[in-house]
Design a protein around this motif. Structure first.
Motif, PDB file in Angstrom:
ATOM      1  N   GLN A 490     -70.597   0.445   8.494  1.00  0.00           N
ATOM      2  CA  GLN A 490     -69.315   1.131   8.602  1.00  0.00           C
ATOM      3  C   GLN A 490     -68.264   0.334   9.368  1.00  0.00           C
ATOM      4  N   LYS A 491     -68.669  -0.531  10.285  1.00  0.00           N
ATOM      5  CA  LYS A 491     -67.692  -1.390  10.948  1.00  0.00           C
ATOM      6  C   LYS A 491     -67.015  -2.301   9.924  1.00  0.00           C
ATOM      7  N   ASP A 492     -67.775  -2.751   8.944  1.00  0.00           N
ATOM      8  CA  ASP A 492     -67.208  -3.606   7.901  1.00  0.00           C
ATOM      9  C   ASP A 492     -66.225  -2.830   7.031  1.00  0.00           C
ATOM     10  N   ILE A 493     -66.500  -1.535   6.837  1.00  0.00           N
ATOM     11  CA  ILE A 493     -65.620  -0.725   6.002  1.00  0.00           C
ATOM     12  C   ILE A 493     -64.253  -0.567   6.653  1.00  0.00           C
ATOM     13  N   VAL A 494     -64.210  -0.317   7.964  1.00  0.00           N
ATOM     14  CA  VAL A 494     -62.902  -0.163   8.605  1.00  0.00           C
ATOM     15  C   VAL A 494     -62.164  -1.499   8.648  1.00  0.00           C
ATOM     16  N   VAL A 495     -62.881  -2.613   8.748  1.00  0.00           N
ATOM     17  CA  VAL A 495     -62.232  -3.929   8.657  1.00  0.00           C
ATOM     18  C   VAL A 495     -61.605  -4.102   7.279  1.00  0.00           C
ATOM     19  N   LEU A 496     -62.353  -3.736   6.240  1.00  0.00           N
ATOM     20  CA  LEU A 496     -61.823  -3.817   4.881  1.00  0.00           C
ATOM     21  C   LEU A 496     -60.562  -2.980   4.734  1.00  0.00           C
ATOM     22  N   LEU A 497     -60.600  -1.732   5.213  1.00  0.00           N
ATOM     23  CA  LEU A 497     -59.440  -0.853   5.085  1.00  0.00           C
ATOM     24  C   LEU A 497     -58.260  -1.383   5.892  1.00  0.00           C
ATOM     25  N   ALA A 498     -58.540  -2.000   7.036  1.00  0.00           N
ATOM     26  CA  ALA A 498     -57.470  -2.593   7.837  1.00  0.00           C
ATOM     27  C   ALA A 498     -56.790  -3.725   7.066  1.00  0.00           C
ATOM     28  N   LEU A 499     -57.576  -4.541   6.383  1.00  0.00           N
ATOM     29  CA  LEU A 499     -57.007  -5.636   5.593  1.00  0.00           C
ATOM     30  C   LEU A 499     -56.182  -5.094   4.424  1.00  0.00           C
ATOM     31  N   LEU A 500     -56.669  -4.035   3.793  1.00  0.00           N
ATOM     32  CA  LEU A 500     -55.911  -3.426   2.697  1.00  0.00           C
ATOM     33  C   LEU A 500     -54.597  -2.856   3.214  1.00  0.00           C
ATOM     34  N   TYR A 501     -54.627  -2.231   4.386  1.00  0.00           N
ATOM     35  CA  TYR A 501     -53.396  -1.703   4.974  1.00  0.00           C
ATOM     36  C   TYR A 501     -52.396  -2.825   5.226  1.00  0.00           C
ATOM     37  N   LEU A 502     -52.892  -4.010   5.595  1.00  0.00           N
ATOM     38  CA  LEU A 502     -52.018  -5.165   5.848  1.00  0.00           C
ATOM     39  C   LEU A 502     -51.599  -5.858   4.559  1.00  0.00           C
ATOM     40  N   ASP A 503     -51.972  -5.257   3.422  1.00  0.00           N
ATOM     41  CA  ASP A 503     -51.561  -5.737   2.097  1.00  0.00           C
ATOM     42  C   ASP A 503     -52.227  -7.049   1.706  1.00  0.00           C
ATOM     43  N   VAL A 504     -53.430  -7.288   2.246  1.00  0.00           N
ATOM     44  CA  VAL A 504     -54.194  -8.451   1.814  1.00  0.00           C
ATOM     45  C   VAL A 504     -54.769  -8.160   0.433  1.00  0.00           C
ATOM     46  N   LYS A 505     -54.572  -9.085  -0.491  1.00  0.00           N
ATOM     47  CA  LYS A 505     -54.990  -8.861  -1.878  1.00  0.00           C
ATOM     48  C   LYS A 505     -56.134  -9.797  -2.266  1.00  0.00           C
ATOM     49  N   HIS A 506     -56.832  -9.401  -3.335  1.00  0.00           N
ATOM     50  CA  HIS A 506     -57.846 -10.228  -3.985  1.00  0.00           C
ATOM     51  C   HIS A 506     -59.018 -10.569  -3.071  1.00  0.00           C
ATOM     52  N   ILE A 507     -59.494  -9.571  -2.342  1.00  0.00           N
ATOM     53  CA  ILE A 507     -60.681  -9.737  -1.509  1.00  0.00           C
ATOM     54  C   ILE A 507     -61.927  -9.674  -2.390  1.00  0.00           C
ATOM     55  N   HIS A 508     -62.829 -10.623  -2.212  1.00  0.00           N
ATOM     56  CA  HIS A 508     -64.140 -10.548  -2.858  1.00  0.00           C
ATOM     57  C   HIS A 508     -65.094  -9.903  -1.854  1.00  0.00           C
ATOM     58  N   LEU A 509     -65.862  -8.926  -2.316  1.00  0.00           N
ATOM     59  CA  LEU A 509     -66.718  -8.134  -1.438  1.00  0.00           C
ATOM     60  C   LEU A 509     -68.135  -8.140  -1.980  1.00  0.00           C
ATOM     61  N   GLY A 510     -69.103  -8.466  -1.133  1.00  0.00           N
ATOM     62  CA  GLY A 510     -70.473  -8.521  -1.600  1.00  0.00           C
ATOM     63  C   GLY A 510     -71.456  -8.271  -0.476  1.00  0.00           C
ATOM     64  N   PRO A 511     -72.744  -8.366  -0.750  1.00  0.00           N
ATOM     65  CA  PRO A 511     -73.321  -8.848  -2.006  1.00  0.00           C
ATOM     66  C   PRO A 511     -73.277  -7.828  -3.144  1.00  0.00           C
ATOM     67  N   THR A 512     -73.002  -6.550  -2.838  1.00  0.00           N
ATOM     68  CA  THR A 512     -72.807  -5.532  -3.864  1.00  0.00           C
ATOM     69  C   THR A 512     -71.585  -4.720  -3.487  1.00  0.00           C
ATOM     70  N   MET A 513     -71.012  -4.056  -4.457  1.00  0.00           N
ATOM     71  CA  MET A 513     -69.927  -3.132  -4.156  1.00  0.00           C
ATOM     72  C   MET A 513     -70.516  -1.854  -3.555  1.00  0.00           C
ATOM     73  N   PRO A 514     -69.776  -1.157  -2.672  1.00  0.00           N
ATOM     74  CA  PRO A 514     -70.310   0.061  -2.044  1.00  0.00           C
ATOM     75  C   PRO A 514     -70.728   1.119  -3.062  1.00  0.00           C
ATOM     76  N   ALA A 515     -71.919   1.662  -2.873  1.00  0.00           N
ATOM     77  CA  ALA A 515     -72.434   2.690  -3.788  1.00  0.00           C
ATOM     78  C   ALA A 515     -71.616   3.963  -3.724  1.00  0.00           C
ATOM     79  N   PHE A 516     -70.930   4.204  -2.587  1.00  0.00           N
ATOM     80  CA  PHE A 516     -70.182   5.454  -2.441  1.00  0.00           C
ATOM     81  C   PHE A 516     -68.828   5.415  -3.150  1.00  0.00           C
ATOM     82  N   LEU A 517     -68.485   4.286  -3.748  1.00  0.00           N
ATOM     83  CA  LEU A 517     -67.251   4.226  -4.530  1.00  0.00           C
ATOM     84  C   LEU A 517     -67.542   4.669  -5.956  1.00  0.00           C
ATOM     85  N   SER A 518     -66.956   5.774  -6.373  1.00  0.00           N
ATOM     86  CA  SER A 518     -67.082   6.202  -7.766  1.00  0.00           C
ATOM     87  C   SER A 518     -66.355   5.200  -8.646  1.00  0.00           C
ATOM     88  N   ALA A 519     -66.594   5.264  -9.941  1.00  0.00           N
ATOM     89  CA  ALA A 519     -65.941   4.335 -10.864  1.00  0.00           C
ATOM     90  C   ALA A 519     -64.422   4.457 -10.767  1.00  0.00           C
TER      91      ALA A 519
END
Length: 616
Positions: A490-519
């Motif tokens: 979950q610490k990684d998730i808030v870092v991700l959301l912080a980057l999105l808030y700062l309008d950082v684009k084209h982030i590659h996220l792995g090794p898998t995409m979060p299972a809690f994200l629906s299609a």
């Protein structure tokens, strides 16, 4: 989605089969522990709803309530607390505090069920079964809610560490409690929840700034430091986790006792702070990332203190040497509580250490880190010149957390395969996949720059903003900077959301995409921010580090292309892409736009990249 298993959890990257843990968590938690965690989150939402209502009524909320909410959230972070009894006692305490606040509330009828529910411990298990993740039937609403809750858990973890150093921010506490209360509001639409996702990111930036100021205020700005990885001859205590205040108290109490101290996992960056370097009994770093602890804790021989998340159910061979503190906990292991002044007595660890053998050496050598923002700021002119001269072609942010999946060897292979003119910016335990590789230097600058713990991704962001200013760019996405993030919890998730808030684009996220994200929710993040998963090392290097003739890619949002390269507007229009200023361009990729207009995206890419290449 009906849960026919004994538990359901998908908050971390290691979730079973990439969809959700059932009978037992991959982290090792059992159904009774998972149930108490679910109920603790639900009653904390209820407490938060009451506290938020009281604030609307212009009534003060005691600081202890803020700290209780923060600690409850942190206790449910992956690999933090496995003690059912401790979690149940937290539920009882939360209900008592909630009932006290509820008595002060004027508009009780407007509050959700979680605000009024009460029960004894005999009721907890049955209630937990009704209020878990799957209680939200709509998959997309559930996905948005869990994304927000997991982001808030990470936010709370950082806030907990800041609070330990006496740093408070009531606005962050108010946001956490307001957002938790809103998770009980069935009237919120996907659009409402998406806005709350972005607000979570905004407060993610704020909490990382708070923790950064707390750490540097207490221990100084990180400095470039060589940390030993070998061992000494004296008995020792190993400290794992993230809480710097715990490490400080232990170092103070072990001075002059003949007992040394080593850091482990994400505690390594503590050694970059000047104040910690003043302790001659802080010998070095032992081992690697948190997930290797079963072998490394066993070979250490002495006591181990876990100060945060990162516990793997211990072997019997060292369980009696494993101590926890703060929000961490494991049944059968001694827990060190703070007194009313926040002080902790580590004498039990010290006395045990004196009876133990010195650590078994795992490796020898040194790790260099401490490339926080102030250190890199001092190198700005050198870095800008290296970029302009072509010595550095790209910076790759490889921050985040490590994990046990074999597929994470990808990050080692990726680092090895990067061109020699690239520099890695890292923070968090993800660095253990490549921080001991000899990747060389560029004009005296190491090719791996370690900023610190996961929260120190904030330092990397500050570095990026400084470079944007130095290059005279208008947008952070114009920098020769790409993101290949590894996540686990979950610490990684808030870092991700912080980057999105700062309008950082084209982030590659792995090794898998979060299972809690629906299609559908995943598609929103892809559309708006260009988030992508990882593929093969070579495919990702080609996608992220394309040469000057590949600055424009098919997955880029049309509006982003216009913002970064306004000189291409006339070129796109002349090629038949006429609606580049319409609302759809804000979410449509170049490939989608070309498909809509019957154009060949690869022909368009050739034209656009040739234009940029010819313009230099």
């Amino acid at each position: 989605m009906e849960n026919k298993n004994e538990l359901f959890c998908y908050q971390c990257q290691e979730t079973m089969a990439g969809s959700g843990c059932g009978r037992v968590g991959m982290c090792g938690k059992k159904p009774d522990v998972a149930a108490m965690q679910d109920l603790l989150i639900w009653v904390t939402k209820g407490l938060s709803a009451v506290a938020t209502q009281l604030r609307r009524e212009k009534k003060d909320i005691p600081e202890r309530i803020n700290h209780l909410v923060t600690a409850n959230l942190y206790a449910t972070v992956t690999n933090a607390n496995f003690d059912k009894d401790v979690l149940a006692s937290r539920i009882s305490e939360t209900l008592r505090e909630k009932d006290s606040l509820l008595a002060m509330t004027e508009k009780k009828q407007e509050l959700p069920e979680a605000a009024s529910w009460t029960g004894t411990e005999a009721d907890y298990e049955e209630k937990a079964a009704a209020v878990g993740v799957l209680a939200t039937r709509d998959e997309d609403i559930r996905s948005f809610r869990e994304l927000i809750v997991y982001g808030i858990k990470g936010l709370a973890a950082y806030l907990y560490h800041a609070n330990a150093l006496g740093s408070e921010d009531q606005d962050i506490d108010m946001f956490i409690q307001r957002a938790l209360g809103q998770m009980l509001d069935d009237s919120l639409t996907g659009g409402n929840l998406l806005a709350l996702v972005m607000e979570t990111g905004r407060y993610g930036v704020r909490v990382m700034d708070l923790l950064d100021r707390a750490n540097t205020g207490a221990y100084g700005n990180p400095q470039i430091t060589s940390v030993k990885t070998g061992v000494g001859t004296r008995p020792a205590i190993l400290v794992s986790g993230q809480d710097l205040r715990d490490l400080e108290m232990l170092l103070e109490q072990t001075q002059g006792t003949g007992v040394d101290v080593y850091t482990h996992g994400e505690m390594l960056p503590a050694q970059y702070y000047p104040k910690f370097r003043n302790y001659d009994n802080l010998i070095g770093n032992y081992g690697n990332a948190w997930w290797k602890q079963k072998e490394e804790f066993e070979s250490f021989n002495g006591p181990v203190l876990v100060t945060g998340e990162g516990i793997i159910p211990p072997k019997d061979s060292y369980k009696d040497r494993l101590f926890t503190t703060g929000c961490a906990g494991y049944p059968g292991c001694v827990h060190i509580e703070a007194d009313e002044n926040g002080k902790k007595d580590f004498s039990a660890l010290i006395e045990l250490a004196k009876k133990c053998e010195a650590p078994k050496e795992l490796e020898s050598g040194e790790i260099v880190g401490g490339y926080g923002r102030e250190q890199v700021f001092s190198l700005t002119d050198k870095i800008v010149e290296a970029v302009k001269s072509g010595e550095i072609s790209k910076f790759i942010v490889m921050a985040g957390s490590d994990g046990r999946a074999k597929t994470r060897s990808y990050y080692t292979d990726f680092a090895k395969a990067l061109p020699k003119d690239t520099v890695i910016l890292t923070a968090g335990s993800a660095k253990y996949r490549y921080n001991k590789l000899d990747l060389g230097e560029i004009n005296g600058l190491p090719r791996v720059l370690d900023a610190g713990q996961c929260s120190d991704t904030y330092s990397i962001v500050q570095i990026a903003l400084k470079l944007k200013e130095a290059f005279g760019y208008e947008n952070i996405n114009q920098l020769p900077l790409v993101y290949n993030l590894a996540w686990h919890g979950q610490k990684d998730i808030v870092v991700l959301l912080a980057l999105l808030y700062l309008d950082v684009k084209h982030i590659h996220l792995g090794p898998t995409m979060p299972a809690f994200l629906s299609a559908n929710v995943a598609n929103v993040l892809i559309k708006y921010f260009g988030i992508a998963g990882i593929k093969t090392v070579q495919e990702d290097i080609d996608a992220m580090l394309g040469g000057s003739d590949q600055l424009i890619r098919p997955d880029m949002i049309v509006a982003d292309i216009v913002q970064q390269y306004p000189q291409l507007v006339d070129v796109m229009m002349s090629c038949g892409l006429h609606c580049i200023s319409c609302g759809v361009s804000q979410v449509e990729t170049l490939e989608e736009a070309c498909m809509t207009h019957g154009l060949d995206v690869y022909d368009m890419l050739d034209v656009l990249n040739d234009e940029l290449n010819n313009a230099g």
